[in-house]
Design a protein around this motif. Structure first.
Motif, PDB file in Angstrom:
ATOM      1  N   ASN A  97       0.408   4.900  -9.900  1.00 13.74           N
ATOM      2  CA  ASN A  97      -0.017   3.558  -9.466  1.00 13.74           C
ATOM      3  C   ASN A  97       0.708   2.419 -10.194  1.00 13.74           C
ATOM      4  O   ASN A  97       0.163   1.338 -10.405  1.00 13.74           O
ATOM      5  CB  ASN A  97      -1.538   3.375  -9.621  1.00 13.74           C
ATOM      6  CG  ASN A  97      -2.068   2.266  -8.738  1.00 13.74           C
ATOM      7  OD1 ASN A  97      -1.541   2.014  -7.646  1.00 13.74           O
ATOM      8  ND2 ASN A  97      -3.086   1.563  -9.197  1.00 13.74           N
ATOM      9  N   ASP A 135       9.484   5.082  -5.360  1.00 15.45           N
ATOM     10  CA  ASP A 135       8.424   4.147  -4.974  1.00 15.45           C
ATOM     11  C   ASP A 135       8.980   3.067  -4.045  1.00 15.45           C
ATOM     12  O   ASP A 135       8.355   2.707  -3.044  1.00 15.45           O
ATOM     13  CB  ASP A 135       7.829   3.466  -6.220  1.00 15.45           C
ATOM     14  CG  ASP A 135       6.995   4.419  -7.071  1.00 15.45           C
ATOM     15  OD1 ASP A 135       6.792   5.564  -6.635  1.00 15.45           O
ATOM     16  OD2 ASP A 135       6.568   4.011  -8.166  1.00 15.45           O
ATOM     17  N   GLN A 182       3.276   0.631  -9.134  1.00 18.96           N
ATOM     18  CA  GLN A 182       3.606  -0.469  -8.215  1.00 18.96           C
ATOM     19  C   GLN A 182       4.774  -1.316  -8.746  1.00 18.96           C
ATOM     20  O   GLN A 182       4.630  -2.522  -8.972  1.00 18.96           O
ATOM     21  CB  GLN A 182       2.389  -1.355  -7.982  1.00 18.96           C
ATOM     22  CG  GLN A 182       1.162  -0.561  -7.497  1.00 18.96           C
ATOM     23  CD  GLN A 182      -0.111  -1.374  -7.509  1.00 18.96           C
ATOM     24  OE1 GLN A 182      -0.228  -2.344  -6.765  1.00 18.96           O
ATOM     25  NE2 GLN A 182      -1.046  -0.993  -8.377  1.00 18.96           N
ATOM     26  N   TRP A 195       0.807  -1.212   0.000  1.00 17.18           N
ATOM     27  CA  TRP A 195       0.000   0.000   0.000  1.00 17.18           C
ATOM     28  C   TRP A 195       0.846   1.270   0.000  1.00 17.18           C
ATOM     29  O   TRP A 195       0.341   2.365   0.257  1.00 17.18           O
ATOM     30  CB  TRP A 195      -0.957  -0.011   1.202  1.00 17.18           C
ATOM     31  CG  TRP A 195      -2.080  -0.964   0.959  1.00 17.18           C
ATOM     32  CD1 TRP A 195      -2.145  -2.267   1.350  1.00 17.18           C
ATOM     33  CD2 TRP A 195      -3.269  -0.704   0.217  1.00 17.18           C
ATOM     34  NE1 TRP A 195      -3.303  -2.850   0.900  1.00 17.18           N
ATOM     35  CE2 TRP A 195      -4.023  -1.902   0.197  1.00 17.18           C
ATOM     36  CE3 TRP A 195      -3.785   0.409  -0.454  1.00 17.18           C
ATOM     37  CZ2 TRP A 195      -5.246  -2.005  -0.455  1.00 17.18           C
ATOM     38  CZ3 TRP A 195      -5.013   0.303  -1.086  1.00 17.18           C
ATOM     39  CH2 TRP A 195      -5.725  -0.896  -1.081  1.00 17.18           C
ATOM     40  N   THR A 208       2.788   5.279  -4.879  1.00 14.63           N
ATOM     41  CA  THR A 208       3.525   4.921  -6.094  1.00 14.63           C
ATOM     42  C   THR A 208       3.066   5.788  -7.252  1.00 14.63           C
ATOM     43  O   THR A 208       1.848   5.939  -7.469  1.00 14.63           O
ATOM     44  CB  THR A 208       3.336   3.415  -6.422  1.00 14.63           C
ATOM     45  OG1 THR A 208       3.844   3.151  -7.721  1.00 14.63           O
ATOM     46  CG2 THR A 208       1.899   2.970  -6.333  1.00 14.63           C
TER      47      THR A 208
END
Lengths: 161, 220
Positions: free
Chosen positions: B42, B133, B44, B36, B39
């Motif tokens: 998103n 990230d 990831q 969670w 990032t």
């Protein structure tokens, strides 16, 4: 602008950028910069002296530095390199003017690479890069570790020239 | 919503661990916290390798010792380490601390950690913020581990140099291409076997916060 000046200008930009992104540890990321030249030369030797001498012969013959000497001290851990009129010296000068101490020495990287590749050195580390704009001389101190037990062999390098 | 400031303020880097295993449900919560993290767009990019195998941990510990020791030996020989630790008054203690550092033993503790999580990021899916990230992901791991009573340490040094990072990738069978995966660090985890008595001092806010523009210290 000739080719050498152009390449040095590009190196300056990249060295600045990498330092801006990574700060001090940028210096730990650049050990392969320059090694392609020496890897193309088929360096031979069974000892430090033979390998380093062969590297210096190719580096000077290639016109990368005018002259170069070295010594090994500090319980065998310190490799000191002295170079005169390196083709990359303008890079170091411009970086210093821009407020960044140069941390990439392609010439030292070449020799350290060959100690690892040809003599299976465990690891190496480019520890200090100094240069004199007026004399055109660079002094580089490198740590060379033939085996893991060389880690931790300390001495005072300021007493060795 | 709970205030987590106390969790943040009491977290410390723990490098000594009990041999007790970390139960799977606890480990899963830590991995969930990692998932969670913020990032960019998103993407990831993180991939986590959970390592419990003692042989693998030994290889990583040896690499860590080599990486830190190779740099710190040189720094000591140049006098830089001595300057960093000159606040230690007792010369015997200072010498021991310095030896602990330049020998590389300071970074060997992965061998004793019950779990290591290698944090790597894919460079092949278009993400534009991989190192950032991954750093956020690691912070989530550290805070969740601390909140659950575990000790943890973020370890970057052993994968900091290009050659060491390649060795690390080979140990874990991570593809070694420079355009494939970025290894940023690993996190060592375990039940703490030490209570850090002297948290390292933090800079006061006045020293690090500016208001409205760089350098302006008067609160707006």
């Amino acid at each position: 602008m000739d080719n050498v000046e152009h390449f040095n200008n590009m190196l300056v930009r990249l060295e600045e950028l990498l330092y801006h992104e990574l700060s001090g540890c940028a210096a730990w990321k650049v050990e392969l910069v320059g090694v392609d030249f020496i890897q193309s030369k088929k360096i031979e030797g069974n000892t430090e002296k033979e390998v380093i001498d062969h590297c210096i012969k190719e580096i000077t013959a290639g016109g990368l530095v005018k002259s170069m000497t070295y010594s090994i001290g500090g319980k065998g851990v310190l490799l000191s390199l002295k170079m005169k009129d390196c083709v990359h010296l303008p890079k170091e000068i411009r970086l210093k003017k821009d407020g960044i101490h140069p941390y990439i020495c392609p010439i030292a990287n070449m020799i350290l690479d060959q100690l690892i590749e040809k003599l299976n050195y465990e690891t190496t580390y480019l520890a200090k890069l100094d240069f004199n704009e007026k004399t055109g001389e660079c002094k580089v101190k490198c740590a060379i570790y033939q085996t893991p037990d060389k880690i931790g062999l300390v001495s005072d390098w300021s007493k060795e020239e | 919503m709970d205030d987590i400031l106390e969790v943040i303020k009491t977290r410390k880097s723990i490098r000594r661990y009990k041999s007790d295993p970390i139960p799977d449900d606890i480990l899963d919560k830590i991995l969930e916290a990692a998932r969670w993290a913020p990032t960019g767009e998103n993407y990831q990019p993180w991939r986590l390798i959970v390592i419990k195998n003692p042989e693998t941990k030994k290889k990583i510990g040896d690499l860590a010792k080599l990486g830190s020791g190779s740099r710190m030996t040189a720094w000591y020989c140049l006098g830089e380490m001595q300057r960093r630790f000159e606040e230690i008054q007792d010369p015997v203690k200072r010498a021991e601390v310095l030896r602990f550092m330049y020998s590389g033993e300071v970074s060997e503790f992965a061998k004793q950690a019950p779990v290591i999580i290698a944090v790597i990021g894919t460079l092949m899916e278009g993400s534009v913020d991989v190192p950032y990230d991954l750093s956020a992901c690691i912070e989530n791991i550290l805070l969740e581990a601390h909140s659950l009573g575990l000790g943890a340490c973020w370890v970057h040094g052993p994968v900091a140099s290009t050659r060491d990072a390649a060795k690390f990738k080979k140990i874990l069978k991570i593809p070694t291409g420079m355009g494939e995966y970025k290894v940023i660090a690993y996190v060592a985890l375990g039940w703490p076997a030490e209570a850090r008595k002297h948290p390292r001092p933090k800079k006061p806010l006045e020293e690090m916060v500016y208001w409205e523009e760089f350098g302006r210290k008067e609160r707006a």
